[in-house]
Write a protein that holds these residues in place. Sequence first.
Motif, PDB file in Angstrom:
ATOM      1  N   ARG A 210       0.835  -1.210   0.000  1.00 33.65           N
ATOM      2  CA  ARG A 210       0.000   0.000   0.000  1.00 33.65           C
ATOM      3  C   ARG A 210       0.867   1.255   0.000  1.00 33.65           C
ATOM      4  NH1 ARG A 210      -2.733  -2.824   4.287  1.00 33.65           N
ATOM      5  NH2 ARG A 210      -4.547  -3.961   3.492  1.00 33.65           N
ATOM      6  N   ARG A 211       1.941   1.245   0.783  1.00 36.79           N
ATOM      7  CA  ARG A 211       2.809   2.421   0.843  1.00 36.79           C
ATOM      8  C   ARG A 211       3.576   2.611  -0.461  1.00 36.79           C
ATOM      9  NH1 ARG A 211       4.448  -0.220   5.634  1.00 36.79           N
ATOM     10  NH2 ARG A 211       3.017   0.255   7.331  1.00 36.79           N
ATOM     11  N   VAL A 212       4.036   1.513  -1.055  1.00 35.81           N
ATOM     12  CA  VAL A 212       4.738   1.605  -2.340  1.00 35.81           C
ATOM     13  C   VAL A 212       3.837   2.237  -3.397  1.00 35.81           C
ATOM     14  CG1 VAL A 212       5.652   0.231  -4.261  1.00 35.81           C
ATOM     15  CG2 VAL A 212       6.352  -0.284  -1.919  1.00 35.81           C
ATOM     16  N   ALA A 213       2.554   1.906  -3.344  1.00 33.84           N
ATOM     17  CA  ALA A 213       1.596   2.427  -4.320  1.00 33.84           C
ATOM     18  C   ALA A 213       1.111   3.832  -3.973  1.00 33.84           C
ATOM     19  CB  ALA A 213       0.409   1.480  -4.436  1.00 33.84           C
ATOM     20  N   GLY A 214       1.654   4.413  -2.905  1.00 34.35           N
ATOM     21  CA  GLY A 214       1.302   5.782  -2.546  1.00 34.35           C
ATOM     22  C   GLY A 214       0.209   5.914  -1.518  1.00 34.35           C
ATOM     23  N   GLY A 215      -0.264   4.789  -0.982  1.00 35.09           N
ATOM     24  CA  GLY A 215      -1.309   4.832   0.030  1.00 35.09           C
ATOM     25  C   GLY A 215      -0.743   4.911   1.438  1.00 35.09           C
ATOM     26  N   LYS A 216      -1.637   4.863   2.403  1.00 31.82           N
ATOM     27  CA  LYS A 216      -1.241   4.912   3.804  1.00 31.82           C
ATOM     28  C   LYS A 216      -1.620   3.607   4.485  1.00 31.82           C
ATOM     29  CE  LYS A 216      -1.644   9.938   4.341  1.00 31.82           C
ATOM     30  NZ  LYS A 216      -2.283  11.044   5.118  1.00 31.82           N
ATOM     31  N   ALA A 217      -0.743   3.155   5.361  1.00 35.53           N
ATOM     32  CA  ALA A 217      -0.997   1.932   6.123  1.00 35.53           C
ATOM     33  C   ALA A 217      -0.179   2.003   7.399  1.00 35.53           C
ATOM     34  CB  ALA A 217      -0.622   0.693   5.319  1.00 35.53           C
TER      35      ALA A 217
END
Length: 223
Positions: A210-217
């Motif tokens: 998720r973080r690699v794809a620009g999201g937050k986790a």
Amino acid sequence: ALAQNGHKILCVDCDIGLRNLDLALGLSDRALMDFSDVAQGHCSLESSVVEHPKIPGLYLLTAPARSRGRPVSNQQMRDLLREIRTQYDYCLLDAPAGLGTGFMLATCAADRAVVVTTADASSLRDAQHTVMELNRFPLGSLHLVVNRVRKKMLRSMHATIDDAIDKAGLPLIGVVPEDDALTLSLNRGVPLLLADYGSSAAAAYRNIARRVAGGKAPLLRIR
């Protein structure tokens, strides 16, 4: 995890002569051509990649099985990655340990890099040397994953995850706990996210994706 989120992913094994990503993915009997075959023009990218039978959107391009000098030049690798970028959402280059040919080829045209380390002193020293070799990458394109973390071991070493971040000098993108399910999945040739959906390491991988794809986790809490 990225493929399960709907992205088209190509994994490229850069461990020349000691490739094993095909084993981990359960594709050893399917991967026949390697990245040098494509980079040298012996065959097309489409005919060389292997799609995972159970994870749509996940593809593998393996490394040469034998090490006979440098299989391709840096420019050939750059040209290959330029073609890959037109067909895939993400290309994950699995660099081998050390700073040899496979590492140099994996990093010569990459957009960003994730340095994977454990919390022990020798691994962190290796991470520091690796970061120095990656000084051409712009600010914000280098990240750290602390792998195989055990809370009791950290306590016995009087160490913390923050210590690892400080020594590597990189922002943290993920913490992966020690997990027996990972060892079992590797030996069975089944990706962990298929073999044991409830494992703590699998949860960590999903958060990293998720973080690699620009999201937050949230960072996984190590117990």
